[in-house]
Design a protein around this motif. Structure first.
Motif, mmCIF file in Angstrom:
data_model
loop_
_atom_site.group_PDB
_atom_site.id
_atom_site.type_symbol
_atom_site.label_atom_id
_atom_site.label_comp_id
_atom_site.label_asym_id
_atom_site.label_seq_id
_atom_site.Cartn_x
_atom_site.Cartn_y
_atom_site.Cartn_z
ATOM 1 N N PHE A 171 0.807 -1.218 0.000
ATOM 2 C CA PHE A 171 0.000 0.000 0.000
ATOM 3 C C PHE A 171 0.846 1.277 0.000
ATOM 4 C CE2 PHE A 171 -3.635 -2.465 2.206
ATOM 5 C CZ PHE A 171 -4.056 -2.942 0.977
ATOM 6 N N ILE A 172 2.034 1.234 0.584
ATOM 7 C CA ILE A 172 2.826 2.468 0.679
ATOM 8 C C ILE A 172 4.014 2.478 -0.290
ATOM 9 C CG2 ILE A 172 2.191 2.754 3.102
ATOM 10 C CD1 ILE A 172 5.027 1.827 3.846
ATOM 11 N N TYR A 173 4.047 1.548 -1.220
ATOM 12 C CA TYR A 173 5.196 1.391 -2.108
ATOM 13 C C TYR A 173 5.483 2.660 -2.909
ATOM 14 C CZ TYR A 173 8.319 -0.969 -5.424
ATOM 15 O OH TYR A 173 9.409 -1.343 -6.184
ATOM 16 N N PHE A 174 4.451 3.334 -3.383
ATOM 17 C CA PHE A 174 4.633 4.512 -4.233
ATOM 18 C C PHE A 174 4.487 5.822 -3.454
ATOM 19 C CE2 PHE A 174 3.389 1.415 -7.563
ATOM 20 C CZ PHE A 174 4.461 1.588 -8.416
ATOM 21 N N ARG A 175 4.627 5.791 -2.137
ATOM 22 C CA ARG A 175 4.352 6.976 -1.320
ATOM 23 C C ARG A 175 5.255 8.160 -1.688
ATOM 24 N NH1 ARG A 175 7.295 3.317 1.253
ATOM 25 N NH2 ARG A 175 9.026 3.889 2.631
ATOM 26 N N TYR A 176 6.540 7.908 -1.894
ATOM 27 C CA TYR A 176 7.447 9.018 -2.205
ATOM 28 C C TYR A 176 7.279 9.494 -3.643
ATOM 29 C CZ TYR A 176 9.874 8.365 2.234
ATOM 30 O OH TYR A 176 10.172 8.295 3.571
ATOM 31 N N ALA A 177 6.987 8.578 -4.550
ATOM 32 C CA ALA A 177 6.734 8.992 -5.932
ATOM 33 C C ALA A 177 5.523 9.914 -5.999
ATOM 34 C CB ALA A 177 6.516 7.757 -6.813
ATOM 35 N N ILE A 178 4.480 9.568 -5.263
ATOM 36 C CA ILE A 178 3.283 10.414 -5.216
ATOM 37 C C ILE A 178 3.597 11.742 -4.545
ATOM 38 C CG2 ILE A 178 0.978 10.621 -4.200
ATOM 39 C CD1 ILE A 178 0.752 7.558 -4.483
ATOM 40 N N LEU A 179 4.355 11.682 -3.463
ATOM 41 C CA LEU A 179 4.693 12.887 -2.708
ATOM 42 C C LEU A 179 5.454 13.898 -3.558
ATOM 43 C CD1 LEU A 179 4.592 14.103 0.194
ATOM 44 C CD2 LEU A 179 6.849 13.094 0.561
ATOM 45 N N PHE A 180 6.317 13.417 -4.447
ATOM 46 C CA PHE A 180 7.155 14.328 -5.224
ATOM 47 C C PHE A 180 6.583 14.660 -6.602
ATOM 48 C CE2 PHE A 180 10.036 13.249 -1.913
ATOM 49 C CZ PHE A 180 10.904 14.327 -1.811
ATOM 50 N N PHE A 181 5.827 13.753 -7.187
ATOM 51 C CA PHE A 181 5.232 14.057 -8.487
ATOM 52 C C PHE A 181 4.001 14.941 -8.341
ATOM 53 C CE2 PHE A 181 7.594 10.536 -10.603
ATOM 54 C CZ PHE A 181 8.017 11.264 -11.709
ATOM 55 N N LYS A 182 3.155 14.609 -7.392
ATOM 56 C CA LYS A 182 1.914 15.363 -7.232
ATOM 57 C C LYS A 182 2.045 16.496 -6.222
ATOM 58 C CE LYS A 182 -1.483 11.952 -8.737
ATOM 59 N NZ LYS A 182 -2.809 11.345 -8.457
ATOM 60 N N GLU A 183 3.121 16.473 -5.424
ATOM 61 C CA GLU A 183 3.368 17.498 -4.415
ATOM 62 C C GLU A 183 2.195 17.638 -3.457
ATOM 63 O OE1 GLU A 183 4.667 21.087 -6.303
ATOM 64 O OE2 GLU A 183 6.568 20.217 -6.940
ATOM 65 N N TYR A 184 1.662 16.498 -3.042
ATOM 66 C CA TYR A 184 0.607 16.471 -2.037
ATOM 67 C C TYR A 184 1.183 16.772 -0.663
ATOM 68 C CZ TYR A 184 -2.883 14.192 -5.060
ATOM 69 O OH TYR A 184 -3.790 13.889 -6.039
ATOM 70 N N ARG A 185 0.277 17.046 0.277
ATOM 71 C CA ARG A 185 0.669 17.033 1.678
ATOM 72 C C ARG A 185 0.988 15.592 2.067
ATOM 73 N NH1 ARG A 185 -3.485 18.908 5.553
ATOM 74 N NH2 ARG A 185 -4.821 17.589 4.249
ATOM 75 N N THR A 186 1.738 15.426 3.127
ATOM 76 C CA THR A 186 2.202 14.090 3.500
ATOM 77 C C THR A 186 1.057 13.118 3.702
ATOM 78 O OG1 THR A 186 4.087 15.106 4.609
ATOM 79 C CG2 THR A 186 3.650 12.801 5.104
ATOM 80 N N ILE A 187 0.066 13.514 4.471
ATOM 81 C CA ILE A 187 -1.037 12.605 4.786
ATOM 82 C C ILE A 187 -1.846 12.284 3.535
ATOM 83 C CG2 ILE A 187 -2.667 14.442 5.399
ATOM 84 C CD1 ILE A 187 -2.246 11.013 7.140
ATOM 85 N N ASP A 188 -1.972 13.249 2.626
ATOM 86 C CA ASP A 188 -2.703 13.009 1.375
ATOM 87 C C ASP A 188 -1.935 12.051 0.463
ATOM 88 O OD1 ASP A 188 -4.775 14.710 2.129
ATOM 89 O OD2 ASP A 188 -3.763 16.470 1.309
ATOM 90 N N ALA A 189 -0.615 12.215 0.428
ATOM 91 C CA ALA A 189 0.213 11.300 -0.364
ATOM 92 C C ALA A 189 0.152 9.894 0.210
ATOM 93 C CB ALA A 189 1.664 11.796 -0.389
ATOM 94 N N PHE A 190 0.123 9.791 1.527
ATOM 95 C CA PHE A 190 0.029 8.489 2.190
ATOM 96 C C PHE A 190 -1.300 7.813 1.843
ATOM 97 C CE2 PHE A 190 -0.860 5.723 5.842
ATOM 98 C CZ PHE A 190 0.327 5.004 5.908
ATOM 99 N N LYS A 191 -2.382 8.568 1.903
ATOM 100 C CA LYS A 191 -3.705 8.021 1.568
ATOM 101 C C LYS A 191 -3.775 7.621 0.097
ATOM 102 C CE LYS A 191 -6.276 10.702 5.032
ATOM 103 N NZ LYS A 191 -7.267 11.793 5.222
ATOM 104 N N GLU A 192 -3.244 8.470 -0.771
ATOM 105 C CA GLU A 192 -3.255 8.172 -2.204
ATOM 106 C C GLU A 192 -2.445 6.930 -2.517
ATOM 107 O OE1 GLU A 192 -3.912 8.395 -6.288
ATOM 108 O OE2 GLU A 192 -4.946 9.330 -4.581
ATOM 109 N N SER A 193 -1.330 6.745 -1.786
ATOM 110 C CA SER A 193 -0.505 5.558 -1.974
ATOM 111 C C SER A 193 -1.283 4.295 -1.598
ATOM 112 C CB SER A 193 0.766 5.664 -1.133
ATOM 113 O OG SER A 193 1.577 4.534 -1.304
ATOM 114 N N ILE A 194 -2.040 4.367 -0.515
ATOM 115 C CA ILE A 194 -2.855 3.220 -0.094
ATOM 116 C C ILE A 194 -3.917 2.910 -1.151
ATOM 117 C CG2 ILE A 194 -4.555 2.425 1.606
ATOM 118 C CD1 ILE A 194 -2.968 3.935 3.726
#
Length: 265
Positions: A171-194
């Motif tokens: 569920f969290i495998y792509f957490r950093y890719a999402i965090l840096f590509f989409k520039e979400y807030r941390t919690i939003d990137a974590f949820k999106e990764s899940i």
């Protein structure tokens, strides 16, 4: 998709060797800092000659033990924050290279401070969930032991823990890719990764297996070849360098795969 991501990741790494710099700095800091820490407390002999008496001498002396604990705490905190900063720098560079942005190492470095706090929060979230899961498992085993079902409880809880951490990893495998590509807030990137892990779990599994199998194969081959030289220091240096290269390539590959499925979605 995977073959193209595999090839493109190696091409980008070949054209941008500066991507190795953050990990190299971290390894250098950790190695030198660890060496100085052990040397300052007279613990090098433990590693070099397995001298357990030196360690017992430190543990039995309150002043020495207190000084060691303070030094280890400072070193751990410094390593954590430096690691988060360098990780942010590396991921900024990887994102920019995948997006074909012609930025310099220095401009990427100046830009990385915007995401350091997000990286730190992400690490804290992942660590906190892992610790809670482990303590919950220990608690359940303790309950089982109290009621006289220690072994069955231990087996069941261990299986549940393994299943949980496998799913958690997916569920969290792509957490950093999402965090840096989409520039979400941390919690939003974590949820999106899940959510992404739930929708595209097969992508996570295949990507991870490709990175793992290829990385282990290359590391084994190079270690086997260079071990023939019978020079321990040389072999260790080569092993570290190969590990750095494979690690950065794996990050490039992960970010590239995410970028491709992101465009499709």
């Amino acid at each position: 998709m995977y073959w193209n991501a595999f090839k493109d990741s190696w091409k980008r790494l070949w054209k941008n060797p500066g991507l190795l710099l953050p990990d190299f700095i971290f390894v250098l800091f950790f190695s030198l800092g660890g060496y100085l820490l052990l040397r300052s407390h007279g613990l090098l002999s433990i590693i070099q000659g397995n001298n357990i008496e030196t360690l017992l001498g430190v543990l039995s002396n309150f002043n020495k033990l207190f000084g060691l604990l303070v030094s280890v705490t400072i070193f751990t905190i410094a390593t954590f924050f430096l690691g988060a900063s360098l990780l942010s720098w590396k991921y900024i560079m990887i994102r920019n290279r995948i997006l074909n942005k012609r930025t310099s190492l220095w401009s990427d470095f100046k830009d990385c401070h915007k995401r350091i706090r997000s990286v730190i929060f992400m690490k804290i979230i992942v660590f906190a969930i892992a610790i809670v899961a482990l303590f919950l498992g220990v608690f359940l085993v303790g309950v089982g032991r109290y009621f006289g079902n220690y072994l069955p409880g231990l087996i069941i809880v261990s299986l549940l823990e393994v299943v949980f951490f496998v799913l958690f990893f997916v569920f969290i495998y792509f957490r950093y890719a999402i965090l840096f590509f989409k520039e979400y807030r941390t919690i939003d990137a974590f949820k999106e990764s899940i959510n992404l892990g739930k929708r595209r779990y097969e992508v996570v599994v295949i990507s991870f297996l490709i990175s793992l199998i290829f990385g282990l194969s290359v590391t084994f081959i190079f270690n086997s070849v260079f071990s023939l030289f019978k020079i321990a220091v040389f072999s260790k240096i080569i092993s570290v360098l190969i590990g750095l290269i494979i690690g950065v390539w794996a990050d490039l590959f992960l970010f590239d795969v995410y970028h491709r499925i992101r465009k499709k979605d």
